[in-house]
Design a protein around this motif. Structure first.
Motif, mmCIF file in Angstrom:
data_model
loop_
_atom_site.group_PDB
_atom_site.id
_atom_site.type_symbol
_atom_site.label_atom_id
_atom_site.label_comp_id
_atom_site.label_asym_id
_atom_site.label_seq_id
_atom_site.Cartn_x
_atom_site.Cartn_y
_atom_site.Cartn_z
ATOM 1 N N GLY A 66 61.769 -42.176 16.030
ATOM 2 C CA GLY A 66 62.609 -42.470 15.296
ATOM 3 C C GLY A 66 63.844 -41.361 15.359
ATOM 4 O O GLY A 66 65.023 -41.713 15.232
ATOM 5 N N ALA A 67 63.575 -40.195 15.597
ATOM 6 C CA ALA A 67 64.651 -39.173 15.486
ATOM 7 C C ALA A 67 65.358 -39.182 16.782
ATOM 8 O O ALA A 67 66.573 -39.055 16.811
ATOM 9 C CB ALA A 67 63.864 -37.732 15.346
ATOM 10 N N LEU A 68 64.639 -39.277 17.953
ATOM 11 C CA LEU A 68 65.154 -39.502 19.210
ATOM 12 C C LEU A 68 66.234 -40.757 19.295
ATOM 13 O O LEU A 68 67.334 -40.812 19.958
ATOM 14 C CB LEU A 68 64.308 -39.790 20.331
ATOM 15 C CG LEU A 68 63.101 -38.416 20.338
ATOM 16 C CD1 LEU A 68 62.168 -38.962 21.569
ATOM 17 C CD2 LEU A 68 64.107 -37.275 20.886
ATOM 18 N N MET A 69 65.794 -41.729 18.462
ATOM 19 C CA MET A 69 66.802 -43.117 18.640
ATOM 20 C C MET A 69 67.853 -42.732 17.540
ATOM 21 O O MET A 69 69.263 -42.913 17.854
ATOM 22 C CB MET A 69 66.179 -44.164 17.686
ATOM 23 C CG MET A 69 65.201 -44.973 18.710
ATOM 24 S SD MET A 69 65.844 -45.869 19.999
ATOM 25 C CE MET A 69 65.379 -44.828 21.390
ATOM 26 N N ALA A 70 68.030 -42.002 16.679
ATOM 27 C CA ALA A 70 68.983 -41.335 15.845
ATOM 28 C C ALA A 70 69.871 -40.585 16.557
ATOM 29 O O ALA A 70 71.360 -40.714 16.591
ATOM 30 C CB ALA A 70 68.587 -40.780 14.295
#
Length: 220
Positions: free
Chosen positions: A78-82
């Motif tokens: 999720g952090a990498l997508m953000a």
């Protein structure tokens, strides 16, 4: 943001075509121009794909001037997508060695795994917010100073948020602390927003406040 009870559809529902973006957006109670698109609390974050997230962001961009992606802590999917789609990144850290090291790792990922890095465009513009800062504890050597953190991360300082009970109180009440007129933390967040928008605002809450004569005499 105190809107969890109003969640019917979330980001993953929109990506999967199970709802429209308009159905999933939740209007903020305090600002007519602020809407929240909730993340899924039940689905695997692997349901977020670059194609799906990019499509939703493109649709949001047709109606909104700013899109703020609140990233989960760490470097999971999720952090990498953000961070992949970021034009600017606000790196939030505490004045503790472990937190600053984690932030330094995120900066490394921003410079190598963002869409801008992938396409050879200008790098993501980085900003630093230092939270839970207490000058008294800094003077006792119990936490890193602003200067220490700046030397480690080497990115522009956007704001210093003082350690404050009002943050916990506001969170428990479901009211963002920026709406608390008497809160130092609220003032600090407003300062940070102003700087992000290009205003020249001097930094506050960095130095230990000095007691006046009567305070020193009577310990008030």
């Amino acid at each position: 943001m105190n809107c969890e009870r109003r969640v019917v559809y979330d980001f993953v529902n929109v990506i999967n075509g199970e709802s429209t973006l308009n159905q999933a957006l939740i209007k903020d109670k305090h600002s007519d121009k602020l809407f929240i698109l909730p993340a899924s609390q039940t689905r695997d974050k692997d349901a977020l794909t670059k194609e799906g997230v990019g499509k939703v962001l493109d649709e949001l961009a047709t109606n909104f001037e700013y899109i703020v992606c609140d990233s989960p802590a760490g470097i999971e999917h999720g952090a990498l997508m953000a961070l992949y789609f970021a034009d600017e990144a606000i790196v939030v850290t505490n004045p503790e060695v472990s937190s600053v090291r984690d932030s330094d790792r995120i900066l490394g990922i921003l410079s190598s795994k963002s869409k801008r890095a992938e396409l050879g465009q200008d790098p993501v513009k980085e900003h630093l917010i230092l939270t839970r800062y207490n000058p008294v504890r800094v003077s006792k050597g119990e936490m890193l100073s602003v200067k220490d953190v700046e030397e480690i991360l080497s990115i522009p300082l956007l704001g210093v948020i003082p350690e404050s009970q009002s943050v916990l109180t506001a969170s428990n009440q479901g009211v963002p602390v920026i709406h608390e007129e008497e809160s130092d933390a609220g003032h600090a967040y407003r300062d940070a927003v102003g700087r992000l928008l290009g205003e020249e605002i001097p930094h506050r809450f960095i130095e230990q406040s000095r007691k006046g004569f009567f305070q020193r005499m009577f310990g008030a």
